[in-house]
Design a protein around this motif. Structure first.
Motif, short mmCIF file in Angstrom:
data_model
loop_
_atom_site.label_atom_id
_atom_site.label_comp_id
_atom_site.label_asym_id
_atom_site.label_seq_id
_atom_site.Cartn_x
_atom_site.Cartn_y
_atom_site.Cartn_z
N LEU A 61 0.80 -1.22 0.00
CA LEU A 61 0.00 0.00 0.00
C LEU A 61 0.83 1.27 0.00
O LEU A 61 0.46 2.25 -0.64
CB LEU A 61 -0.94 0.02 1.21
N SER A 62 1.94 1.29 0.74
CA SER A 62 2.71 2.52 0.85
C SER A 62 4.06 2.26 1.48
O SER A 62 4.22 1.33 2.26
CB SER A 62 1.95 3.54 1.70
N GLU B 55 -3.01 9.63 3.42
CA GLU B 55 -2.41 9.40 2.10
C GLU B 55 -3.33 8.56 1.23
O GLU B 55 -3.52 8.83 0.06
CB GLU B 55 -1.07 8.69 2.26
N GLY B 56 -3.93 7.53 1.83
CA GLY B 56 -4.82 6.66 1.08
C GLY B 56 -5.77 5.90 1.99
O GLY B 56 -5.47 5.67 3.16
N PHE C 115 -8.21 2.33 1.85
CA PHE C 115 -8.41 1.10 1.10
C PHE C 115 -9.42 0.22 1.82
O PHE C 115 -9.45 0.18 3.05
CB PHE C 115 -7.08 0.32 0.99
N VAL D 42 -8.70 0.42 -3.66
CA VAL D 42 -8.55 1.86 -3.41
C VAL D 42 -9.90 2.54 -3.31
O VAL D 42 -10.73 2.41 -4.19
CB VAL D 42 -7.72 2.53 -4.53
N TYR E 251 -9.69 5.93 -1.75
CA TYR E 251 -9.15 7.28 -1.89
C TYR E 251 -7.62 7.19 -1.93
O TYR E 251 -7.03 6.44 -1.15
CB TYR E 251 -9.57 8.15 -0.69
N LYS E 252 -7.02 7.91 -2.84
CA LYS E 252 -5.55 7.95 -2.94
C LYS E 252 -5.19 9.34 -3.38
O LYS E 252 -5.64 9.82 -4.42
CB LYS E 252 -5.06 6.91 -3.94
#
Length: 77
Positions: free
Chosen positions: A36-37, A61-62, A64, A73, A75-76
């Protein structure tokens, strides 16, 4: 639904945790899944069945949806 939220900083993760707790939503911090990050080592996970648009704060940041071992996803940035 179960959500996983990623952040830019550890401080952002702690701020988000307080934000959800103030709304009465149980939230748990966890290591960020590497798929994811790589920004911050801490992610948040929580279950919620309503609209999460109001949960997109500056530190996020995001977001999921966790579906078994997959992440979709929502929101990203």
């Amino acid at each position: 639904m179960e959500y996983v939220v990623t952040f830019y900083t550890q401080n952002g993760a702690f701020k988000f945790q307080r934000f959800l707790k103030e709304k009465g939503i149980e939230v748990m911090l966890m290591p960020t899944p590497r798929v994811l990050s790589s920004s911050c080592g801490i992610a948040a996970t929580f279950k919620y069945e309503g609209n999460i648009q109001g949960f997109i704060i500056e530190e996020v940041e995001g977001i999921f949806i966790k579906d078994d071992f997959e992440y979709k996803v929502v929101y990203k940035e």
